[in-house]
Each structure stands twice: as structure tokens, then as C-alpha cells.
Scaffold this active site. Structure first.
Site, short mmCIF file in Angstrom:
data_model
loop_
_atom_site.label_atom_id
_atom_site.label_comp_id
_atom_site.label_asym_id
_atom_site.label_seq_id
_atom_site.Cartn_x
_atom_site.Cartn_y
_atom_site.Cartn_z
N ARG A 96 54.97 14.60 94.94
CA ARG A 96 54.97 13.51 94.39
C ARG A 96 56.34 13.12 94.04
N ASP A 121 36.47 -1.36 68.05
CA ASP A 121 37.09 -1.88 69.46
C ASP A 121 36.00 -1.89 70.53
N SER A 160 46.00 12.05 90.55
CA SER A 160 45.54 12.82 89.48
C SER A 160 45.70 12.52 88.08
N GLU A 183 57.98 11.80 87.50
CA GLU A 183 57.66 11.47 86.01
C GLU A 183 58.16 12.29 85.19
N TYR A 219 58.77 15.56 85.03
CA TYR A 219 58.37 16.99 84.82
C TYR A 219 59.50 17.80 85.44
N HIS A 277 58.60 9.93 81.98
CA HIS A 277 57.58 9.49 80.70
C HIS A 277 58.31 9.03 79.61
N GLU A 278 59.69 9.60 79.63
CA GLU A 278 60.33 8.90 78.56
C GLU A 278 61.10 7.74 78.57
N GLN A 338 42.67 2.85 76.58
CA GLN A 338 42.15 3.38 75.31
C GLN A 338 41.34 4.58 75.33
P1 FAD Z 1 31.16 -9.52 69.63
O1 FAD Z 1 31.91 -9.34 70.91
O2 FAD Z 1 31.56 -10.17 68.67
O3 FAD Z 1 29.86 -10.12 70.21
C1 FAD Z 1 28.68 -10.77 69.29
C2 FAD Z 1 27.89 -11.54 70.17
O4 FAD Z 1 26.75 -11.84 69.40
C3 FAD Z 1 28.68 -13.08 70.50
O5 FAD Z 1 28.77 -13.44 71.65
C4 FAD Z 1 27.88 -13.88 69.47
O6 FAD Z 1 28.02 -15.40 70.06
C5 FAD Z 1 26.56 -13.19 69.73
N1 FAD Z 1 25.78 -13.81 68.59
C6 FAD Z 1 26.03 -13.69 67.00
N2 FAD Z 1 24.93 -14.00 66.51
C7 FAD Z 1 24.07 -14.26 67.20
C8 FAD Z 1 22.48 -14.68 66.97
N3 FAD Z 1 22.07 -14.80 65.97
N4 FAD Z 1 22.16 -14.91 68.07
C9 FAD Z 1 22.44 -14.81 69.35
N5 FAD Z 1 23.83 -14.49 69.50
C10 FAD Z 1 24.25 -13.90 68.31
N6 FAD Z 1 39.07 -4.41 71.64
C11 FAD Z 1 39.59 -3.32 72.50
O7 FAD Z 1 38.96 -2.44 72.55
N7 FAD Z 1 40.64 -3.52 73.12
C12 FAD Z 1 41.44 -4.65 73.05
O8 FAD Z 1 42.61 -4.83 73.66
C13 FAD Z 1 40.70 -5.76 72.37
N8 FAD Z 1 41.55 -6.71 72.29
C14 FAD Z 1 41.14 -7.97 71.44
C15 FAD Z 1 41.82 -9.10 71.25
C16 FAD Z 1 41.22 -10.23 70.52
C17 FAD Z 1 42.05 -11.27 70.35
C18 FAD Z 1 39.90 -9.91 69.97
C19 FAD Z 1 39.51 -11.20 69.18
C20 FAD Z 1 39.32 -9.01 70.02
C21 FAD Z 1 39.70 -7.79 70.55
N9 FAD Z 1 39.50 -6.69 70.71
C22 FAD Z 1 39.57 -5.63 71.70
C23 FAD Z 1 37.98 -6.21 70.06
C24 FAD Z 1 36.64 -6.36 70.80
O9 FAD Z 1 36.70 -7.68 71.67
C25 FAD Z 1 35.53 -5.98 69.98
O10 FAD Z 1 35.66 -4.95 69.33
C26 FAD Z 1 34.37 -6.16 70.59
O11 FAD Z 1 33.98 -7.54 71.39
C27 FAD Z 1 32.75 -6.09 69.65
O12 FAD Z 1 31.85 -6.14 70.41
P2 FAD Z 1 30.30 -6.88 70.06
O13 FAD Z 1 29.42 -6.69 70.86
O14 FAD Z 1 30.03 -5.73 68.79
O15 FAD Z 1 30.76 -8.16 69.32
P1 NAP Z 2 42.40 -4.32 61.95
O1 NAP Z 2 43.07 -3.69 62.87
O2 NAP Z 2 41.75 -3.89 61.03
O3 NAP Z 2 43.85 -5.13 61.28
C1 NAP Z 2 43.41 -6.06 60.10
C2 NAP Z 2 44.95 -6.27 59.38
O4 NAP Z 2 44.53 -7.14 58.36
C3 NAP Z 2 45.42 -5.06 58.99
O5 NAP Z 2 46.83 -5.16 59.56
C4 NAP Z 2 45.50 -5.15 57.46
O6 NAP Z 2 46.69 -4.68 57.03
C5 NAP Z 2 45.35 -6.48 57.36
N1 NAP Z 2 44.15 -6.71 56.14
C6 NAP Z 2 43.05 -6.27 56.01
N2 NAP Z 2 42.36 -6.68 54.80
C7 NAP Z 2 43.16 -7.50 54.24
C8 NAP Z 2 43.20 -8.66 53.04
N3 NAP Z 2 41.93 -8.46 52.51
N4 NAP Z 2 44.12 -9.11 52.95
C9 NAP Z 2 45.31 -9.33 53.76
N5 NAP Z 2 45.38 -8.46 54.60
C10 NAP Z 2 44.29 -7.80 55.30
O7 NAP Z 2 41.53 -5.42 62.62
P2 NAP Z 2 42.00 -6.70 63.68
O8 NAP Z 2 43.32 -6.98 63.96
O9 NAP Z 2 41.20 -7.82 63.18
O10 NAP Z 2 41.12 -5.98 64.84
C11 NAP Z 2 39.95 -5.92 65.03
C12 NAP Z 2 39.46 -4.79 66.21
O11 NAP Z 2 39.90 -5.19 67.42
C13 NAP Z 2 40.26 -3.60 65.80
O12 NAP Z 2 39.74 -2.39 65.10
C14 NAP Z 2 41.12 -3.32 66.97
O13 NAP Z 2 40.58 -2.04 67.22
C15 NAP Z 2 40.57 -4.21 67.86
N6 NAP Z 2 41.65 -4.59 68.90
C16 NAP Z 2 42.12 -3.81 69.65
C17 NAP Z 2 43.40 -4.28 70.38
C18 NAP Z 2 44.10 -3.44 71.33
O14 NAP Z 2 45.06 -3.77 71.85
N7 NAP Z 2 43.55 -2.03 71.41
C19 NAP Z 2 43.65 -5.67 70.06
C20 NAP Z 2 43.18 -6.51 69.26
C21 NAP Z 2 42.02 -5.87 68.56
P3 NAP Z 2 47.01 -4.32 55.49
O15 NAP Z 2 45.89 -3.85 54.68
O16 NAP Z 2 48.18 -3.39 55.61
O17 NAP Z 2 47.45 -5.77 55.12
FE1 SF4 Z 3 41.03 2.02 82.76
FE2 SF4 Z 3 40.95 1.49 80.13
FE3 SF4 Z 3 38.90 2.91 81.57
FE4 SF4 Z 3 41.32 3.77 80.92
S1 SF4 Z 3 39.86 3.43 79.53
S2 SF4 Z 3 40.33 4.13 82.83
S3 SF4 Z 3 42.62 2.16 81.37
S4 SF4 Z 3 39.59 0.63 81.59
#
Ligand code: FAD
Ligand code: NAP
Ligand code: SF4
Length: 680
Positions: A221, A665, A31, A171, A173, A259-260, A346
């Protein structure tokens, strides 16, 4: 006729007889509330959504919860089922599922004190810690009326064409609020002794069975592990399970945790099949089939759980958002083509808690079956996609599915973009599966993949392609802090991709998702708690034998010694991690707190030098003597190629981080890539 899957998953694909009904396999779609229930055209959408899962081969579906009366609403004007008029709406769902050869039960969910409205009722007038409304304690008459409402609701479900109902008794409820002394402080016949506290659950089952007859599936359940100190003991769980069997249930489903309870039970950092041992404990006690659940997301894991005898059936919920064809692919021996749920919450749970329609990060078609359709196009186009991160991968595969000729370029030697970095974070191992899925999908759809190819004007020339899509992602943002070029300063890419050495005292600047992930990464020291069940149970203080009341052994004794001294800072004065996922943010915060990571909001960064990080907090100057300072200060779009192409008269579409980097993201990236591709 035997299928490829029969050899691979002999237990999972074996039929199961429940009374006079035979389920074609051991897979239950659990569910899930999707938010469609409350929408004006929700039943039409739900019919299409459930029909797709029935077509996909699942043995039995359970709907999201419907209340038996107004007090049981999850929120104001939630869907309930108590009238013939309401039952008629449900026929759209049951007819659509039956037309696809599927079977479907409706879940009856009375939320009790978890309801978000002023009419909430419970066993006692005690507010829950996660909802704002104090419930009214039901009178004895009110309890009898509630039981009648459940029975009536089940009869209406039968009239609507459902094959059965699931009575939600876990859960935390309504029914659970009677079973457990955590909430139930009554002194009448519905409270006090355990026998009194379970009376309502048993009356509901007994009277429902009498009303719906012997062939209607009746699932209960049952909470087998409350994860609350005042939860049920194992002996009580067994007594209730036996009594439920006697009262007429057809199947018992496993519930884990209120849930809590502040212990994660389904998020991605919970190891796969983490709780099936709990169901296994009950197997010798009852003879009705038992369903197990929680973080089972591949046919291999499900098969292993059944093969070792932990349960008779597997419930998977979110995996059916990720891939409606899950079972058919398993049957056909195409398990490597399954789009795996990564447990991120998410687009599913986080949406529901924000009152938005659910979907799925890896499958934006989920719950959008009628508005996001991948159709073969009459005009085949030559499509170039630059960047094989989540946005580019989604765009390339959907465009190919729509019949276009697609070439996908990436400068790196592997597909995945930032997902290759994310998958290294402890607790994010599931991200591997998304890359495995896309990799196979590119093969199946014959997408021309050009890796190690940094695209420039020499590669994409005018006239070569009908459509050019730029998905080049992002670059780390430079925060402009004086001294940021110091040797002790690294970016998150240096740490996670470059594997540069990090010292024992670390300052992490920026507390977004990546800042939290970097802290998790740096504080793990070969700790296997994100993939090993025993280590996970120890980390969160769960009794691995379920002998302590509620299964809570206590977390403090198991707190690991931190490997590094880490401080996480941000400029905002709000709580750190406030912008993380609604249903997972607390887990990230708790995890870092147990590792003694210091959290500093409201910091103004002044300077980085040999001494460390100089910052001002509440008007006072501080120096953080860090060996390494890691910048996690957000991201900026990488759009050079797009602009160069424009200058040369080649128009292109921008998606993912290349389009908008702020708050990007993978959910937005995949959704945008898929939707663009479907429109080409
Ligand atoms: P990217 O993933 O940045 O891909 C861009 C690609 O373009 C790269 O492979 C690069 O090599 C390629 N490229 C660039 N320029 C060129 C060129 N000129 N020619 C050919 N190839 C090129 N998101 C979530 O939703 N949930 C999470 O839990 C989450 N955790 C994260 C944890 C970490 C540590 C990081 C770093 C990111 C996380 N993210 C998470 C964010 C997520 O990975 C990004 O939002 C997502 O990858 C963005 O997708 P994109 O395709 O726009 O770019
Ligand atoms: P982000 O969520 O935008 O966080 C950036 C952080 O940097 C903020 O805490 C901001 O806080 C700080 N910051 C921004 N500009 C700054 C500056 N000029 N100087 C100093 N601090 C600055 O971005 P991110 O952590 O790079 O993540 C990138 C994306 O990946 C996010 O949008 C997120 O959705 C995705 N992601 C998601 C997950 C997940 O678990 N769902 C995990 C990893 C990444 P202050 O401005 O308060 O300092
Ligand atoms: Fe699974 Fe994430 Fe899709 Fe939810 S959003 S169904 S947790 S992959």
C-alpha cells in the site's frame, strides 16, 4: 457462462491474473480494523464475517491490520502475528474463506508513532499530533530487527493459509514514517536522502518475497498523495513504485493522505471516486496491477473508474460492511438491490476509535454474523409497522425476510421519514441510496406499503395484526424561549422541508447534528463541492495535478465568500460539535469555519423580538440582529398512537425515535428495528 453483470460491468467482473493466481474479478475488499481482532472469540467471529464476504463473490479480501511485533501494536495487546501459536488462530479465517471459494491476504500493519501504547517506535522521536505517546527512535539494529519481523510475519501468514499479505506502507504508519521527511530526521543509512528513507520499505519487500516464494501475493500500500506539506513529491512516488516493482511486489494499492492530515479522504462529503486520478497518473510508470480506492461504493462507479483506465482493480472496504453480497448482486444484474455504504463512519470507524466493535449503520448484521441472524420463522405472523422512517423500514424488511406478512404504513407520500430531510444536506446525498435500497427491498419482499395513510385506531383494530410496531419518529423540541412564536422564528423542518424563506442574517439555536447540518445547508449557494471532484479538491486545497509536494496547494485562496451571516449557538460551554462523530466532527467544524460561521458556546437565551435574539454570555447581555432564527433544539418522541392503542388494549412495540428521541440517530433506529424484527 455469461451473466447479466458481464454486460453491465465488463471491466469490473473480468478476471485478473496475479502471478500464478487468477482473481475472479477486479474487486478487492480493502483492509478494515473491526475491533473483532482484539476480542476473546474474535477469530470465530472474523471467520464468519470474512466467509460471508467470500460467499458474496469478492475477488480478493484483505484482513484488518496485524502487527509484526509488539512495538507495532495499534493499542496494548492488539493482535500481532509473530508465533506459530498465533498463526494457528488465523487458520479459522483462511479455512472459512477458502471453503467459500475466496482468496484472502493478511495486512501487516506496524503503526509506529500512531500506536496507543508506551512501546511505540518510529524513525525519529517525534510525537504525532493525533496520539499521546512519543515514540522512541529505532537504532540501526532496531530497524534491521523490524525488517526481520515483517518477513517473519509474512512467513507466518503463509503458514496460516493466507494467499498473500498486504504491507501497509501509507497513511502515515511506521513504514511511511521512514519514507517521509515529515517524520524521518535521521542521518544514518535509513534517513536523509530519499534513497535512504525508502530503503526499509524495499528491504521488507525484497526479503519477504525471498521468504514466501513467487506465488504468494504481495501487495504494497503506497501513499500516492500524502496531503501534507512535507509529504512526498510525485517524482518520489514514481521512484518508489518502480523500486517496489523491482523488489517483487505483485500489486500496488493506493494510499491517500496521512491520518493526521486535516483533509477528508473517505467521509460522506468526499465525492465518489474522488482520488482515482492519482492512481491513474502512476499507470504508465509500472507494469504491476494498480488498485485504486476511496469513496467508491457502487458497481457503476467502480466500472466507470476501470473503463477510463484509472486502475486495474478497485478496492472497496466499507461497502462490504454495508452489503456482503455486493459482488454477487452485481454479477446477477441486481445492482439496485445493493445496500450502499453512505460513508457516514458512524458504526464503523467511529466505533473503532471508541474501542467498540465495528458494524454498519445500514447493515447491523455486519460484524455480528453470529449473533444477528435473519431466519425464516415457523409461525408466520401478520405484522403492522407504522412509520416508514429508518426504524420502520428496517423492521418491515427484516420481518418480511423472516417470512412474516408485513404491512408498512406512513402518513407521508414517500418512505424515508427524516432521511428525506437529511438527504438534502450538501454532503449527505448518499442518503438517497439508503432509500433506494429500502424501496427496492420492500418490492422484493412483497411488503404491503400503504403511503399517505396516517394510522389511527380506525386503521389498526384489535385482532387485525399479530404484532404492531410503532415507528412514528419524533417532533422538533420547542425550547420555551420567550418570543419563539415571532414570525422570524422557524424550525429546522420549516427550513429543510417547508423551504420557508430565510434572511441574510441567521441565528441557529442548537448545535447538535441538525444545527450543523442546517448551517451547511444555509451556507451553500449552488456550490457543488460535495459531488464535484474539482470543486472538492479546490475547497480543501488539494493540488488537482499532484505536482506540489504532498499534493497540498493550500486552502485559503479557495475559501468561498459566505452567502449569509450565520451564527450557531448552544447553551453548553463546551466546544461546538463536540458530540458529533469521532471521525467526522472535525470535518463539519472545519467546513463551517471556512465559511466564516460564528460559533457561540455558553449562551443563555433571553428573548426573541423584532431586534433579533437577546442572549447573555459570560454575564454580559447581547443582541444578535438576526432576520431569521432557526430552532434546532433537539427532538421529542411522537407516541400518541402507541398510547391510544394501549388504552384500547392493543399492545405494540416502540422503536426508533418513537421509543427514545434523545441522541437518536439512524444507526440506533435501524439496529433496533432490525433486532426487533428478527425476534418476532
Ligand atoms: P423518522 O425518520 O422520524 O420516521 C418516522 C415516520 O413515521 C415518518 O415518516 C412519519 O411520516 C411517520 N409517521 C408518524 N406518525 C404516523 C402515523 N400516525 N401514521 C403513519 N405514519 C406516521 N441520523 C444519522 O444517523 N446520521 C445523520 O447524518 C443524520 N443526519 C440527519 C440530518 C437531518 C437534517 C435530520 C433531520 C436527521 C438526521 N439524522 C441523522 C437523524 C435520522 O434521520 C433519525 O434518527 C431517523 O430518521 C429516525 O428514524 P425513525 O424511523 O425513528 O423516525
Ligand atoms: P441534539 O444532538 O440533541 O442537539 C440538540 C441541540 O439543541 C443541542 O445543541 C442542545 O444544546 C440544544 N438544546 C436542547 N434543548 C434545548 C432547549 N430547551 N433550549 C435551547 N437549546 C436546546 O439533536 P439534533 O441536532 O436535533 O439531532 C437529532 C439527532 O439526529 C441527533 O441525536 C443526532 O444523532 C442525529 N443527527 C446526526 C447527524 C450526524 O451527522 N451524525 C446529523 C444530524 C442529526 P444545548 O443544550 O447546549 O443548548
Ligand atoms: Fe458505510 Fe456508514 Fe456503514 Fe460505515 S457505518 S460502512 S460508513 S454506511
Amino acid at each position: 457462462m455469461a451473466t447479466a453483470g458481464d454486460k453491465l460491468y465488463p471491466n469490473l467482473l473480468k478476471p485478473l491474473k496475479v502471478g500464478n493466481i487468477t482473481l475472479k474479478n477486479r474487486v478487492l475488499m480493502g483492509s478494515m480494523h473491526t475491533g473483532m481482532e482484539e476480542e476473546s472469540d474474535g477469530f470465530e467471529n472474523m471467520a464468519a464475517y470474512f466467509a460471508a464476504r467470500a460467499r458474496g463473490g469478492v475477488g480478493l479480501i484483505v484482513t484488518g491490520g496485524f502487527a509484526p511485533n509488539r512495538a507495532g501494536w495499534a493499542m496494548p495487546f492488539s493482535e500481532k502475528l509473530s508465533t506459530k501459536k498465533e498463526a494457528k488462530k488465523h487458520q479459522q479465517i483462511t479455512e472459512a474463506v477458502h471453503a467459500e471459494g475466496g482468496l484472502i491476504c493478511m495486512q501487516i500493519l506496524h503503526t509506529g508513532r500512531y500506536g496507543y501504547h508506551p512501546f511505540v517506535v518510529s524513525s525519529s522521536a517525534i510525537k504525532s499530533p493525533i496520539t499521546p505517546f512519543k515514540p522512541r527512535a529505532l537504532s540501526s539494529r532496531g530497524v534491521l530487527k523490524s525488517i526481520k519481523d515483517y518477513v517473519h510475519c509474512a512467513s507466518m501468514a503463509k503458514e496460516a493459509g493466507y494467499d498473500g499479505v498486504e504491507v501497509m506502507g501509507s497513511e502515515g504508519y511506521f513504514i511511511h514514517q521512514f519514507i517521509s521527511e515529515h517524520v524521518n530526521k535521521r542521518s544514518d543509512e535509513w534517513g536523509g536522502s530519499f534513497e535512504n528513507r525508502i530503503r526499509m520499505a524495499l528491504e521488507i519487500v525484497r526479503q519477504t518475497r525471498a521468504a514466501v516464494g513467487p506465488d504468494f501475493i504481495l501487495i504494497f500500500r503506497l501513499s500516492m498523495l500524502d496531503l501534507l506539506e512535507k509529504g512526498s513529491t510525485w517524482e518520489e512516488v514514481v521512484v518508489l513504485a518502480k523500486a517496489l516493482e523491482e523488489a517483487g511486489v505483485s500489486i500496488i494499492n493506493t494510499g491517500i493522505g496521512w491520518h493526521e492530515a486535516r483533509i477528508p479522504t473517505i467521509a460522506t462529503m468526499v465525492p465518489r471516486a474522488c482520488f482515482t486520478w492519482v492512481t491513474a497518473k502512476l499507470r504508465s510508470e509500472v507494469s504491476v496491477p494498480l488498485i485504486t480506492s476511496n469513496r467508491i461504493n457502487t458497481p457503476e462507479v467502480a466500472e466507470a473508474v476501470l473503463a477510463r483506465g484509472d486502475a486495474d482493480m478497485i478496492s472497496m472496504a466499507r461497502p462490504f460492511l454495508a452489503d456482503p453480497e455486493f459482488v454477487n448482486k452485481a454479477v446477477e444484474g441486481r445492482g439496485d438491490e445493493i445496500n450502499t455504504c453512505i460513508g457516514c463512519n458512524q458504526a464503523c470507524l467511529d466505533h473503532v476509535f471508541s474501542r467498540k466493535r465495528s458494524s454498519c449503520l445500514v447493515n447491523p448484521q455486519a460484524c455480528h454474523e453470529l449473533d444477528l441472524i435473519y431466519q425464516k420463522k415457523s409461525q408466520v405472523k401478520r405484522v403492522a409497522v407504522v412509520g416508514a422512517g429508518p426504524a420502520g423500514l428496517a423492521c418491515a424488511t427484516v420481518a418480511a425476510e423472516c417470512g412474516h406478512q408485513v404491512t408498512l404504513f406512513d402518513a407521508a407520500d414517500e418512505i424515508g421519514g427524516q432521511f428525506n430531510i437529511a438527504k438534502q444536506i450538501p454532503g449527505k446525498e448518499e442518503f438517497f441510496e439508503t432509500l433506494r435500497y429500502f424501496s427496492r427491498r420492500l418490492e422484493v419482499l412483497n411488503v404491503a406499503l400503504k403511503l399517505g395513510k396516517r394510522v389511527d385506531l380506525g386503521i389498526i383494530k384489535a385482532g387485525d395484526f399479530d404484532e404492531v410496531v410503532i415507528a412514528t419518529g419524533v417532533l422538533p423540541r420547542e425550547p420555551d424561549i420567550p418570543g419563539q412564536e415571532h414570525a422570524k422564528v422557524l424550525t429546522y423542518l420549516d427550513v429543510l422541508r417547508g423551504k420557508k424563506e430565510v434572511g441574510g442574517r441567521v441565528a441557529v439555536i442548537g448545535a447538535g447534528g441538525i444545527g450543523f447540518d442546517v448551517c451547511e445547508f444555509l451556507s451553500h449557494d449552488g456550490d457543488e463541492s460535495s459531488v464535484d471532484v474539482k470543486a472538492f479538491l479546490a475547497k480543501w486545497g488539494i493540488d488537482p495535478e499532484n505536482e506540489v509536494r504532498g499534493g497540498v496547494a493550500g486552502i485559503t485562496a479557495n475559501t468561498p465568500k459566505p452567502k449569509r451571516e450565520i451564527t450557531l449557538l448552544q447553551r453548553k460551554t463546551t466546544r461546538l460539535g463536540a458530540g458529533l462523530g469521532k471521525t467526522t466532527g472535525w470535518i463539519h467544524r472545519t467546513s463551517l469555519k471556512t465559511k466564516k460561521i460564528a460559533m457561540v458556546p455558553g449562551a443563555q437565551y433571553n428573548q426573541i423580538d423584532d431586534e433579533g435574539l437577546h442572549y447573555t454570555l459570560d454575564g454580559e447581555d447581547h443582541v444578535l440582529p438576526a432576520d431569521t432564527i432557526v430552532l434546532c433544539t433537539g427532538q421529542v418522541s411522537l407516541r400518541d398512537l402507541h398510547m391510544e392503542l394501549e388504552k384500547n388494549g392493543i399492545s405494540s412495540h416502540l422503536i426508533g425515535g418513537a421509543d427514545v428521541a434523545a441522541e437518536l440517530d439512524a444507526k440506533r433506529a435501524i439496529n433496533q428495528g432490525s433486532r426487533l424484527a428478527a425476534s418476532l
